[in-house]
Design a protein around this motif. Structure first.
Motif, PDB file in Angstrom:
ATOM      1  N   ASP A 127       0.750  -1.394   0.005  1.00  0.00           N
ATOM      2  CA  ASP A 127      -0.078  -0.002   0.103  1.00  0.00           C
ATOM      3  C   ASP A 127       0.943   1.115  -0.098  1.00  0.00           C
ATOM      4  O   ASP A 127       0.549   2.352  -0.196  1.00  0.00           O
ATOM      5  CB  ASP A 127      -0.942  -0.028   1.440  1.00  0.00           C
ATOM      6  N   LEU A 128       2.067   1.174   0.269  1.00  0.00           N
ATOM      7  CA  LEU A 128       2.988   2.261   0.186  1.00  0.00           C
ATOM      8  C   LEU A 128       3.429   2.838  -1.150  1.00  0.00           C
ATOM      9  O   LEU A 128       4.161   3.915  -1.486  1.00  0.00           O
ATOM     10  CB  LEU A 128       4.185   1.689   1.263  1.00  0.00           C
ATOM     11  N   LYS A 129       3.290   2.032  -2.213  1.00  0.00           N
ATOM     12  CA  LYS A 129       3.352   2.504  -3.637  1.00  0.00           C
ATOM     13  C   LYS A 129       2.805   3.931  -3.782  1.00  0.00           C
ATOM     14  O   LYS A 129       1.701   4.009  -3.476  1.00  0.00           O
ATOM     15  CB  LYS A 129       2.906   1.614  -4.723  1.00  0.00           C
ATOM     16  N   GLY A 130       4.014   4.727  -4.271  1.00  0.00           N
ATOM     17  CA  GLY A 130       3.517   6.039  -4.370  1.00  0.00           C
ATOM     18  C   GLY A 130       3.386   7.157  -3.339  1.00  0.00           C
ATOM     19  O   GLY A 130       2.951   8.078  -3.532  1.00  0.00           O
ATOM     20  N   LEU A 149       9.860  -3.050   0.870  1.00  0.00           N
ATOM     21  CA  LEU A 149       9.327  -2.838  -0.165  1.00  0.00           C
ATOM     22  C   LEU A 149       9.772  -4.039  -1.113  1.00  0.00           C
ATOM     23  O   LEU A 149       8.962  -4.410  -2.027  1.00  0.00           O
ATOM     24  CB  LEU A 149       9.962  -1.501  -0.753  1.00  0.00           C
ATOM     25  N   ALA A 150      11.075  -4.508  -1.130  1.00  0.00           N
ATOM     26  CA  ALA A 150      11.341  -5.593  -1.877  1.00  0.00           C
ATOM     27  C   ALA A 150      10.501  -6.722  -1.809  1.00  0.00           C
ATOM     28  O   ALA A 150      10.420  -7.582  -2.489  1.00  0.00           O
ATOM     29  CB  ALA A 150      13.046  -5.910  -1.533  1.00  0.00           C
ATOM     30  N   LYS A 155      10.630  -1.185  -5.553  1.00  0.00           N
ATOM     31  CA  LYS A 155      11.932  -0.719  -5.186  1.00  0.00           C
ATOM     32  C   LYS A 155      11.737   0.724  -4.597  1.00  0.00           C
ATOM     33  O   LYS A 155      10.750   1.158  -4.486  1.00  0.00           O
ATOM     34  CB  LYS A 155      12.442  -0.528  -6.525  1.00  0.00           C
ATOM     35  N   ALA A 156      12.803   1.340  -4.297  1.00  0.00           N
ATOM     36  CA  ALA A 156      12.864   2.610  -3.666  1.00  0.00           C
ATOM     37  C   ALA A 156      12.163   3.621  -4.552  1.00  0.00           C
ATOM     38  O   ALA A 156      11.676   4.548  -3.875  1.00  0.00           O
ATOM     39  CB  ALA A 156      14.222   2.898  -3.362  1.00  0.00           C
ATOM     40  N   ASP A 157      12.301   3.557  -5.981  1.00  0.00           N
ATOM     41  CA  ASP A 157      11.843   4.501  -6.829  1.00  0.00           C
ATOM     42  C   ASP A 157      10.040   4.634  -6.624  1.00  0.00           C
ATOM     43  O   ASP A 157       9.653   5.578  -7.390  1.00  0.00           O
ATOM     44  CB  ASP A 157      12.277   4.379  -8.189  1.00  0.00           C
ATOM     45  N   ASP A 158       9.664   3.307  -6.233  1.00  0.00           N
ATOM     46  CA  ASP A 158       8.153   3.310  -6.054  1.00  0.00           C
ATOM     47  C   ASP A 158       7.475   4.162  -4.973  1.00  0.00           C
ATOM     48  O   ASP A 158       6.398   4.231  -4.963  1.00  0.00           O
ATOM     49  CB  ASP A 158       7.877   1.803  -6.174  1.00  0.00           C
TER      50      ASP A 158
END
Length: 324
Positions: A127-130, A149-150, A155-158
């Protein structure tokens, strides 16, 4: 006449003793140990256990809000040693610091966590995407964020990582300026018991729980005996804390200025125990370094073997009746 002769003899004896014993004239200076600490860390533990009494050396304490600025102080030789997590230690070593870990401890990783507001609808790391996540760059909170995240294919960029210190990060979360906050104890327990946040993802299975005492090479050479004594005191104090858990919880709360409920929760949940620096610990640290390399946060592979001093004696043991 006899009295005058006695005074002359006494004066001569004192003068002769001063020449024969330079120590009487020039006393050896006490060693000064410059210690780097974090909130609720070693000073609080040692003070509560009475291990700071009758020290044969002096300690100058410097408290840091997180491991990253403590690592910078080590790199600048502003402190002799400090308590530091596995991830921040890697960053200072990668930056070329002449620092080695000489003692290791392991804690339950739960309290190193990603927090969200109590009313958040987030259920998992996916749910943390973006979304925006506040943490300290290079901290164990940063590490757990990347691992979380992994674990869900991100990824960190997400996400939007915002690198700010704990006090500012907590404020940003409660005010809605960020969606999540990745931190560690006692900040996790403080946020939970204060009703400011809840745990979305805890560090179990993501982080090793390893922490270290790390010292500059100069201190390891010039103050080795003092560092060994300090290490012994820390290990004794840790055992004392579990034998007097309620007393320590109350003392800890008073020393670091947080509610007793938060102090007790973080202390019991951490279940910190000191261990000899083993091949297993070194291997775990290597895996952490390799993860950071794969994540692009280290520019080249770091061989961690050379960053440990395994010559220090360990006196720690798990207290009777305590399963750690």
């Amino acid at each position: 006449m006899q009295r005058r002769q006695f005074q002359q003899l006494l004066t001569s004896a004192v003068t002769a003793a001063a020449f024969l014993s330079p120590v009487l004239v020039h006393a050896q200076p006490r060693v000064l140990l410059r210690a780097g600490d974090q909130k609720g860390g070693l000073q609080a533990l040692l003070d509560a256990a009475g291990e700071l009494k009758n020290l044969p050396y002096d300690i100058k304490w410097s408290e840091f809000p997180a491991a990253a600025p403590l690592a910078e102080a080590l790199n600048a030789n502003a402190v002799d040693f400090g308590t530091i997590g596995d991830a921040p230690l890697l960053f200072t070593l990668a930056a070329g610091s002449k620092v080695k870990a000489f003692a290791a401890n392991r804690s339950d990783a739960y309290g190193t966590a990603i927090l969200v507001r109590p009313d958040s609808s987030f259920k998992t790391a996916a749910d943390l995407k973006g979304k925006s996540i506040a943490t300290n760059r290079g901290s164990i909170g940063h590490f757990v964020t990347l691992k979380a995240l992994a674990s869900v294919g991100l990824k960190a960029d997400d996400v939007q990582l915002r690198f700010i210190p704990p006090a500012d990060a907590k404020l940003a979360l409660t005010q809605g300026a960020v969606d999540a906050w990745a931190t560690w104890e006692p900040y996790t327990a403080l946020a939970e018991t204060g009703g400011h946040a809840k745990v979305l993802v805890n560090g179990r299975g993501l982080w090793s729980g390893l922490g270290f005492l790390a010292a500059t090479e100069q201190a390891l050479t010039e103050k080795r005996a003092v560092l060994q004594d300090f290490k012994n005191r820390v290990e004794r104090a840790q055992l004392w804390s579990y034998q007097h858990s309620q007393e320590f919880g109350a003392t800890l709360a008073s020393i670091i200025g947080i509610p007793a409920s938060a102090a007790q929760l973080q202390f019991e949940r951490r279940a910190t125990r000191w261990q000899p620096i083993s091949a297993e610990i070194i291997a775990e640290q290597q895996r952490t370094a390799d993860f950071y390399l794969a994540a692009g946060l280290l520019k080249q592979r770091l061989d961690v073997q050379a960053t440990f001093d395994t010559s220090f004696i360990s006196t720690s043991a798990v207290p009777a009746g305590k399963s750690l």
